[in-house]
Write a protein that holds these residues in place. Structure first.
Motif, mmCIF file in Angstrom:
data_model
loop_
_atom_site.group_PDB
_atom_site.id
_atom_site.type_symbol
_atom_site.label_atom_id
_atom_site.label_comp_id
_atom_site.label_asym_id
_atom_site.label_seq_id
_atom_site.Cartn_x
_atom_site.Cartn_y
_atom_site.Cartn_z
ATOM 1 N N SER A 141 6.590 30.048 3.779
ATOM 2 C CA SER A 141 7.014 30.710 5.028
ATOM 3 C C SER A 141 7.397 29.704 6.102
ATOM 4 O O SER A 141 8.409 29.857 6.784
ATOM 5 C CB SER A 141 5.892 31.588 5.590
ATOM 6 N N TYR A 253 8.626 32.686 -6.813
ATOM 7 C CA TYR A 253 8.076 33.402 -7.976
ATOM 8 C C TYR A 253 8.540 32.802 -9.304
ATOM 9 O O TYR A 253 8.592 33.490 -10.314
ATOM 10 C CB TYR A 253 8.450 34.891 -7.905
ATOM 11 N N THR A 289 5.909 27.388 -3.491
ATOM 12 C CA THR A 289 4.602 27.659 -2.869
ATOM 13 C C THR A 289 3.477 27.579 -3.892
ATOM 14 O O THR A 289 3.734 27.722 -5.100
ATOM 15 C CB THR A 289 4.626 29.077 -2.258
HETATM 16 N N1 DCS Z 1 9.116 34.115 -0.060
HETATM 17 C C1 DCS Z 1 8.880 35.275 -0.678
HETATM 18 C C2 DCS Z 1 9.981 35.914 -1.427
HETATM 19 C C3 DCS Z 1 7.614 35.849 -0.616
HETATM 20 O O1 DCS Z 1 7.414 37.002 -1.251
HETATM 21 C C4 DCS Z 1 6.591 35.220 0.112
HETATM 22 C C5 DCS Z 1 5.241 35.831 0.266
HETATM 23 C C6 DCS Z 1 6.888 33.997 0.730
HETATM 24 C C7 DCS Z 1 8.159 33.481 0.632
HETATM 25 C C8 DCS Z 1 5.899 33.226 1.534
HETATM 26 O O2 DCS Z 1 4.742 32.880 0.895
HETATM 27 P P1 DCS Z 1 3.826 31.680 1.352
HETATM 28 O O3 DCS Z 1 4.115 31.402 2.783
HETATM 29 O O4 DCS Z 1 2.444 32.127 1.118
HETATM 30 O O5 DCS Z 1 4.215 30.538 0.497
HETATM 31 N N2 DCS Z 1 5.167 37.216 -0.016
HETATM 32 C C9 DCS Z 1 4.462 38.146 0.785
HETATM 33 C C10 DCS Z 1 4.601 39.532 0.295
HETATM 34 O O6 DCS Z 1 5.630 40.139 0.137
HETATM 35 N N3 DCS Z 1 3.429 40.015 0.089
HETATM 36 O O7 DCS Z 1 2.471 39.096 0.317
HETATM 37 C C11 DCS Z 1 3.003 37.929 0.869
#
Ligand code: DCS
Length: 479
Positions: A141, A253, A289
């Motif tokens: 993020s 992912y 991540t």
């Molecule tokens: N990008 C995507 C596509 C994400 O789904 C998420 C988190 C992030 C970035 C950021 O994750 P981090 O900052 O933890 O690395 N997904 C959120 C969601 O849709 N549900 O929970 C968290």
């Protein structure tokens, strides 16, 4: 009348008020209230695996535990509590981090860990990677935020974002005062990219005076769960080249893939495979991540981004901005180091690490299948298979009467449905409108993360609710 003070609601930065983040929106707040009242809630609104019972992988926790408590390394019994490869690794990280975990690191992250990330990327893609162009972040993020901050100059700067999208993008674009340019993914084509939609979105934005500067891809997709084909990514890279767009590749992912036809392929590899001039020209930033995959270490806040084809002066500016907040958290960096450089065959911890990660991934694969099948067995629900990521995004075909009832209740139709679902079953989801969807089409998002043994109960309670909801509103419409 009392005068208004700067932090009274009315006086706040409008951009802050405008930003929306549905993953923790109305449904989540209502679910939290119900929980306080004693109702059992299944929180499937956030992709937060450990919160739903996933056990941490042992090896990274051992390494970080030793780094956090370095005095254990001097304990004569340390070898009884920790395997030798975890001890060696912890000592290596401590040697890389002068002052240990209690000291700020370089604002870009610990150089030795950035080198581990570069080696991982090189091995994954077959093209060398430069640690100087890799910055460690507090989760992906923060990296996305840093990049959009650097790109967006004013409200005329547009960012192409897939819709449905993960609302981090819409929220941050709002915060920085840019314009979101939506391009619709094709649900009937398993949420693939459709270039006619992209071209149309760009043409429309340009006709309003917007300069489209960047495009986001999320692969595998959130909330849509699709794994993009190599051909699709290639076409997008070519499009970025022709239209002069930065490509922001959200690949958090990449470990979460549940089909075998289209293994994960990074935008970076696709771009380098295309050769010059594209491979030397297109500006690309890729994000990763420790929160996802079989790690799920969301609370540790470890992430990185890698910049390709960004000129040194730009990289320096991004370094400067990272320096303003001093340093990404150091334990998160160590998790990232272990993630990109896990135990290898022959290491003492290898068999356990492999068994743990395989078991999580295989279970996620089974859960993805159970959830899709469960949704598709329900009345008026159609759902694409979750090919990757952590979510299911079924389309809920709401009867006209339900839509009217929602309107009377002052709710969006999908919010209305999700609230009823929550009240009836305790399942806390996110309405599709939080991610964007075509006019008149309704979805919800749920994670595939509840414990596998709870799936039959969850799916049957969903079906019971849904089918009787449909019965109620369809029956009513026949009256
Ligand atoms: N990008 C995507 C596509 C994400 O789904 C998420 C988190 C992030 C970035 C950021 O994750 P981090 O900052 O933890 O690395 N997904 C959120 C969601 O849709 N549900 O929970 C968290």
């Amino acid at each position: 009348m009392a005068r208004r003070r700067p932090m009274d609601y009315e006086e706040l930065n409008e951009k802050v008020k405008k930003a929306q983040y549905a993953v923790r929106g109305e449904l989540y707040l209502r679910a939290s209230e119900l929980q306080k009242e004693g109702k059992k809630i299944i929180f499937t609104n956030v992709g937060n695996p450990h919160a739903l019972g996933q056990k941490p992988l042992t090896f990274p926790r051992q390494v970080v535990a030793l780094c956090q408590a370095p005095f254990l390394l001097d304990d004569p019994n340390v070898g009884l509590m920790f395997p030798p490869d975890a001890i060696v690794r912890a000592k290596r990280y401590l040697a890389m981090a002068p002052g240990g975990l209690g000291a700020y690191s370089d604002a870009r992250g610990i150089p030795g860990i950035r080198k581990e990330v570069a080696d991982f990327i090189h091995k994954r893609d077959g093209y060398p990677s430069d640690p100087e162009l890799i910055y460690l972040t507090d989760g992906a993020s923060k990296g996305v935020m840093q990049m959009l901050n650097a790109i967006i100059r004013n409200e005329r700067d547009g960012i192409l974002v897939p819709v449905p999208q993960y609302p981090l993008y819409s929220a941050i674009i709002s915060l920085f005062g840019g314009s979101l340019v939506p391009y619709y993914l094709e649900e009937e084509a398993n949420w693939n990219l459709d270039f006619a939609n992209i071209r149309q979105a760009v043409a429309e934005a340009r006709s309003k005076g917007i300069t489209v500067r960047a495009t986001v891809i999320i692969n595998p997709g959130n909330p849509t769960g699709q794994c993009l084909s190599e051909a699709n990514i290639r076409e997008l890279v070519r499009y970025c080249y022709h239209e002069n767009l930065v490509l922001l590749a959200d690949e958090v992912y990449q470990q979460n893939v549940y089909q075998d036809e289209r293994p994960f392929i990074s935008a970076r590899k696709v771009m380098f495979d295309m050769g010059p001039p594209i491979s030397r020209e297109v500006q690309l930033v890729s994000f990763h991540t420790v929160s996802k995959g079989y790690w799920g270490e969301c609370g540790q806040r470890g992430g990185y981004f890698e910049m390709t084809n960004l000129p040194p002066k730009t990289v320096d500016e991004i370094y400067k901005v990272a320096s303003i907040v001093l340093s990404p958290n150091v334990p998160g960096q160590i998790f990232m180091g272990v993630m990109v450089n896990p135990p290898k065959p022959g290491d003492i911890s290898y068999p356990k690490f492999t068994a743990e990660s395989k078991s999580i991934l295989e279970s996620l694969r089974r859960r993805a299948r159970m959830m899709t099948d469960g949704f598709n067995s329900c009345r008026n629900v159609v759902c694409n298979f979750t090919e990757g990521a952590m979510y299911s995004f079924p389309q809920i075909q709401l009867p006209a009467r339900a839509i009217e009832a929602a309107k009377r209740a002052g709710k969006a139709a999908d919010v209305f449905y999700c609230l009823k679902l929550l009240e009836a079953t305790g399942i806390s989801t996110v309405p599709g409108s939080g991610f964007g969807q075509k006019e008149g089409v309704f979805h919800l998002r749920t994670t595939i993360l509840p414990a596998e043994e709870d799936f039959p109960t969850i799916m049957s309670s969903f079906k019971k609710f849904n089918d009787s909801f449909m019965e109620q509103y369809e029956g009513y419409s026949r009256m």
